[in-house]
Design a protein around this motif. Structure first.
Motif: not given
Length: 316
Positions: A238-249
């Motif tokens: 199974a797959r995990l996709a993570v969308i982040s928006f700044h450098s800390l994340e």
């Protein structure tokens, strides 16, 4: 209620999960489960539902009551809505039961655009900033009682703000005068009076507001817990996709995936490659929005999606 929101990397996120080998293999099966950790305004959830078979199940989480209200208008028996943080997703699903998990981090457009939520330094409103308005202190309440050292630490750590000390000092000085900031514009003006230089095109209050939002909502703590829960819930393949928006994340996501994608073997240990233990994850891709998407939706410009796949167990 304003539900105008453009989900970032919509097609790319759906493709990343749906094209995974496990969902492709099980497309006709009755036990597909996909988790959307942040419903937002439902863009990713509904796009995924369109690609999943009628026998599939989907669980979507959100801490925001406004988001939950939108989610409850979707008439689809496959969808279960949970008013909770994705950090607790393992309380709602069994180990190795998920065929795909999506985490779209950050803040939704309606949260920024609705002044009463207190997220925007451009709109006059109460200095709230809570995702879940049912619990916790508002940003104004915290600034009213936090020590200067703690305010400095939060703004510096979560906002990467080089003027954190000066901002915290100004906030405490106003507080001692009985003028602690209670609204977004009061705080933004106070920060602007201290921060004299800033990157071109960036408001002086940007980093302070980001820091307070992250701190008040425990966003980085939730991210770390959510990533650990996701590893536990994903089936092999199974797959995990993570969308982040700044450098800390993104740093947390990157380091977590890398840590689970490699096997540490003590230096000098005589181990053959075929005898090495398997890593938990395989990193699949790193995706950024296209120029066309950024032109259409400027809020997408800082987004990064990282995709990983839980390794299949290979029998000896």
């Amino acid at each position: 209620m304003n539900i105008n929101h453009r989900p970032v990397l919509l097609a790319e996120a759906v493709t990343a999960l749906i094209s995974g080998p496990l969902i492709q293999k099980q497309n006709a099966a009755n036990n597909i489960l996909v988790i959307d950790g942040t419903f937002g305004r439902g863009g990713h959830t509904q796009a995924l539902l369109q690609q999943l078979p009628q026998s599939a199940r989907m669980i979507s989480f959100d801490k925001d009551l406004d988001a939950i209200a939108v989610a409850q208008t979707i008439n689809d028996p496959r969808l279960t809505i949970v008013h909770d943080s994705f950090a607790n997703m393992d309380q709602y699903a069994q180990a190795e039961s998920a065929d795909g998990i999506l985490l779209d981090l950050g803040i939704s457009s309606p949260q920024v655009d609705e002044a009463h939520r207190g997220f925007s330094f451009r709109r006059e409103g109460p200095l709230d900033m809570r995702m879940n308005t049912d619990q916790g202190m508002t940003a104004a309440e915290w600034l009213e009682q936090a020590p200067q050292e703690e305010i400095t630490h939060v703004i510096k750590t979560y906002g990467e703000e080089r003027f954190a000390f000066q901002i915290a000092k100004a906030i405490v000085a106003k507080r001692e005068e009985g003028l602690s900031p209670k609204t977004t514009t009061q705080l933004a003006s106070l920060v602007a009076s201290v921060v004299r230089t800033r990157e071109a095109g960036q408001d002086p209050a940007t980093r302070t507001f980001q820091a307070l939002r992250i701190f008040i909502n425990r966003e980085l703590e939730d991210l770390e817990l959510g990533l650990k829960a996701a590893i536990n819930l994903l089936k092999p393949g199974a797959r995990l996709a993570v969308i982040s928006f700044h450098s800390l994340e993104d740093r947390i996501v990157k380091q977590f995936l890398q840590a689970h994608a490699k096997v540490e073997v003590p230096r000098g240990l005589p181990v053959r490659e075929k005898d090495l233990p398997q890593s938990t994850l395989e990193i699949i891709s790193r995706v950024k929005p296209s120029e066309a998407e950024v032109l259409e939706n400027p809020r997408a410009r800082s987004a990064i999606m990282r995709v990983a796949e839980k390794r299949m167990v290979v029998s000896a």
